[in-house]
Design a protein around this motif. Structure first.
Motif, mmCIF file in Angstrom:
data_model
loop_
_atom_site.group_PDB
_atom_site.id
_atom_site.type_symbol
_atom_site.label_atom_id
_atom_site.label_comp_id
_atom_site.label_asym_id
_atom_site.label_seq_id
_atom_site.Cartn_x
_atom_site.Cartn_y
_atom_site.Cartn_z
ATOM 1 N N LEU A 1 -9.867 -97.836 -40.762
ATOM 2 C CA LEU A 1 -8.652 -97.097 -40.447
ATOM 3 C C LEU A 1 -7.649 -97.332 -41.576
ATOM 4 C CD1 LEU A 1 -6.983 -95.421 -38.435
ATOM 5 C CD2 LEU A 1 -6.242 -97.557 -37.416
ATOM 6 N N THR A 2 -7.568 -96.367 -42.487
ATOM 7 C CA THR A 2 -6.635 -96.448 -43.602
ATOM 8 C C THR A 2 -6.202 -95.040 -43.965
ATOM 9 O OG1 THR A 2 -6.324 -97.126 -45.897
ATOM 10 C CG2 THR A 2 -8.548 -96.539 -45.256
ATOM 11 N N TYR A 3 -5.025 -94.929 -44.508
ATOM 12 C CA TYR A 3 -4.500 -93.625 -44.901
ATOM 13 C C TYR A 3 -5.249 -93.068 -46.108
ATOM 14 C CZ TYR A 3 -1.174 -89.955 -46.071
ATOM 15 O OH TYR A 3 -0.599 -88.746 -46.343
ATOM 16 N N ASP A 4 -5.774 -93.946 -46.948
ATOM 17 C CA ASP A 4 -6.478 -93.505 -48.153
ATOM 18 C C ASP A 4 -7.635 -92.582 -47.775
ATOM 19 O OD1 ASP A 4 -4.766 -95.052 -49.701
ATOM 20 O OD2 ASP A 4 -6.063 -96.813 -49.523
ATOM 21 N N GLY A 5 -7.734 -91.461 -48.455
ATOM 22 C CA GLY A 5 -8.807 -90.518 -48.209
ATOM 23 C C GLY A 5 -8.539 -89.553 -47.063
ATOM 24 N N THR A 6 -7.319 -89.537 -46.557
ATOM 25 C CA THR A 6 -7.023 -88.637 -45.445
ATOM 26 C C THR A 6 -6.651 -87.250 -45.960
ATOM 27 O OG1 THR A 6 -4.688 -89.275 -45.382
ATOM 28 C CG2 THR A 6 -6.203 -90.485 -43.934
ATOM 29 N N ASN A 7 -6.658 -86.304 -45.050
ATOM 30 C CA ASN A 7 -6.301 -84.920 -45.317
ATOM 31 C C ASN A 7 -4.954 -84.677 -44.639
ATOM 32 O OD1 ASN A 7 -6.085 -82.137 -45.430
ATOM 33 N ND2 ASN A 7 -8.201 -81.771 -44.791
ATOM 34 N N SER A 8 -4.019 -84.078 -45.352
ATOM 35 C CA SER A 8 -2.715 -83.806 -44.739
ATOM 36 C C SER A 8 -2.491 -82.311 -44.533
ATOM 37 C CB SER A 8 -1.597 -84.408 -45.591
ATOM 38 O OG SER A 8 -1.644 -83.881 -46.900
ATOM 39 N N ASN A 9 -3.555 -81.513 -44.687
ATOM 40 C CA ASN A 9 -3.441 -80.068 -44.420
ATOM 41 C C ASN A 9 -3.260 -79.842 -42.924
ATOM 42 O OD1 ASN A 9 -3.844 -79.437 -47.131
ATOM 43 N ND2 ASN A 9 -6.071 -79.364 -46.877
ATOM 44 N N ASN A 10 -2.579 -78.782 -42.582
ATOM 45 C CA ASN A 10 -2.407 -78.333 -41.201
ATOM 46 C C ASN A 10 -1.641 -79.331 -40.336
ATOM 47 O OD1 ASN A 10 -4.043 -76.030 -41.821
ATOM 48 N ND2 ASN A 10 -5.836 -77.360 -41.620
ATOM 49 N N GLY B 1 10.130 -83.601 -32.790
ATOM 50 C CA GLY B 1 9.708 -84.888 -33.328
ATOM 51 C C GLY B 1 8.214 -85.137 -33.273
ATOM 52 N N LEU B 2 7.487 -84.308 -32.531
ATOM 53 C CA LEU B 2 6.036 -84.459 -32.464
ATOM 54 C C LEU B 2 5.390 -83.889 -33.723
ATOM 55 C CD1 LEU B 2 5.330 -83.371 -28.774
ATOM 56 C CD2 LEU B 2 5.457 -85.695 -29.674
ATOM 57 N N TYR B 3 4.193 -84.375 -34.007
ATOM 58 C CA TYR B 3 3.406 -83.835 -35.103
ATOM 59 C C TYR B 3 2.301 -82.976 -34.518
ATOM 60 C CZ TYR B 3 5.677 -86.906 -38.447
ATOM 61 O OH TYR B 3 6.600 -87.523 -39.234
ATOM 62 N N SER B 4 2.189 -81.746 -35.006
ATOM 63 C CA SER B 4 1.110 -80.854 -34.616
ATOM 64 C C SER B 4 0.058 -80.927 -35.717
ATOM 65 C CB SER B 4 1.624 -79.418 -34.480
ATOM 66 O OG SER B 4 0.535 -78.536 -34.283
ATOM 67 N N ILE B 5 -1.152 -81.293 -35.332
ATOM 68 C CA ILE B 5 -2.254 -81.404 -36.282
ATOM 69 C C ILE B 5 -3.318 -80.416 -35.816
ATOM 70 C CG2 ILE B 5 -3.912 -82.947 -37.373
ATOM 71 C CD1 ILE B 5 -2.009 -85.249 -36.445
ATOM 72 N N SER B 6 -3.465 -79.329 -36.578
ATOM 73 C CA SER B 6 -4.418 -78.287 -36.173
ATOM 74 C C SER B 6 -5.643 -78.310 -37.089
ATOM 75 C CB SER B 6 -3.745 -76.911 -36.202
ATOM 76 O OG SER B 6 -3.255 -76.623 -37.494
ATOM 77 N N GLU B 7 -6.670 -77.599 -36.647
ATOM 78 C CA GLU B 7 -7.920 -77.497 -37.412
ATOM 79 C C GLU B 7 -8.658 -78.841 -37.505
ATOM 80 O OE1 GLU B 7 -8.995 -74.417 -38.738
ATOM 81 O OE2 GLU B 7 -7.219 -73.485 -37.881
ATOM 82 N N ALA C 1 -3.975 -81.341 -32.051
ATOM 83 C CA ALA C 1 -3.395 -82.504 -31.361
ATOM 84 C C ALA C 1 -1.898 -82.500 -31.568
ATOM 85 C CB ALA C 1 -3.996 -83.793 -31.903
ATOM 86 N N LEU C 2 -1.178 -82.899 -30.536
ATOM 87 C CA LEU C 2 0.267 -83.119 -30.627
ATOM 88 C C LEU C 2 0.501 -84.610 -30.451
ATOM 89 C CD1 LEU C 2 1.665 -80.155 -28.491
ATOM 90 C CD2 LEU C 2 1.696 -80.392 -30.973
ATOM 91 N N LEU C 3 1.053 -85.233 -31.472
ATOM 92 C CA LEU C 3 1.231 -86.686 -31.452
ATOM 93 C C LEU C 3 2.668 -87.071 -31.784
ATOM 94 C CD1 LEU C 3 -1.956 -87.701 -33.457
ATOM 95 C CD2 LEU C 3 -1.630 -87.849 -30.992
ATOM 96 N N VAL D 1 1.527 -88.592 -42.683
ATOM 97 C CA VAL D 1 0.519 -88.419 -41.638
ATOM 98 C C VAL D 1 -0.709 -87.780 -42.270
ATOM 99 C CG1 VAL D 1 0.019 -87.439 -39.371
ATOM 100 C CG2 VAL D 1 2.378 -87.995 -39.989
ATOM 101 N N GLY D 2 -1.862 -88.313 -41.958
ATOM 102 C CA GLY D 2 -3.111 -87.749 -42.446
ATOM 103 C C GLY D 2 -4.196 -87.947 -41.411
ATOM 104 N N TYR D 3 -5.292 -87.231 -41.574
ATOM 105 C CA TYR D 3 -6.430 -87.397 -40.671
ATOM 106 C C TYR D 3 -7.713 -87.389 -41.489
ATOM 107 C CZ TYR D 3 -7.056 -82.343 -41.098
ATOM 108 O OH TYR D 3 -7.245 -81.077 -41.591
#
Length: 181
Positions: A137-146, A153-159, A106-108, A125-127
């Motif tokens: 919907l909370t940042y706690d427990g998110t993954n910030s890999n990839n 300025g966009l964020y690329s979130i892969s995998e 995703a590009l966000l 940023v995490g997913y």
């Protein structure tokens, strides 16, 4: 009041005798009163004010046996940013899996900062995969890999795994407050 302005005595209150204000007039007993403020910075747009009130009773002796004249009293006033930034985030999107993979990219854009008293200090940023209807919907427990912030300025979130994923932005201001979306 404006976060750049020291609140006036009309806002913070003034000394009183028998419920009657002593400031700004000398209305009671010829007591003259004035104040001076010392500003103590906390973080951008947040500060404390040490207001020193000085009372001088023109009807009272200033001899060493009498109570002090002039008399000093201190008031502490806090002007503090306790709210995180107000954000506008991108709407939900659907992405396809990448070629030959069972994951997606995703590009966000970053959230739009609508209002902030100090300044934005950092953006995390995490997913995470939504596993149950009770997930929040909370940042706690998110993954910030990839996750990579691109030059545009966009964020690329892969995998991103198959299924429903939440991408969460946590935006911190300079006073330690944050907002998530």
């Amino acid at each position: 009041e404006d976060m750049d302005t020291v609140p006036s005595p009309a806002v913070t209150g003034v000394p009183k005798v028998a419920g009657e204000p002593l400031y700004p007039s000398w209305g009671i007993c010829q007591i003259a009163i004035t104040y001076e403020d010392q500003i103590l910075p906390i973080c951008p747009k947040s500060f404390k004010v040490l207001r020193k009130w000085t009372y001088l009773d023109w009807c009272r002796s200033s001899s060493s046996s009498a109570p002090p004249n002039p008399y000093y009293k201190y008031q502490v006033i806090k002007v503090i940013d306790t709210s995180g930034p107000v954000l506008s985030c991108s709407p939900n999107i659907t992405i396809n899996t990448d070629v030959w993979k069972c994951t997606g990219t995703a590009l966000l854009p970053s959230p739009t900062i609508l209002q902030e008293c100090s300044y934005v200090d950092s953006i995390y940023v995490g997913y995470k995969v939504v596993t149950t209807a009770n997930d929040t919907l909370t940042y706690d427990g998110t993954n910030s890999n990839n996750i990579v912030k691109l030059k545009n300025g966009l964020y690329s979130i892969s995998e991103l795994p198959l299924g429903l994923n939440w991408v969460v932005f946590r935006v911190w201001d300079a006073c330690g407050n944050y907002t998530e979306c």
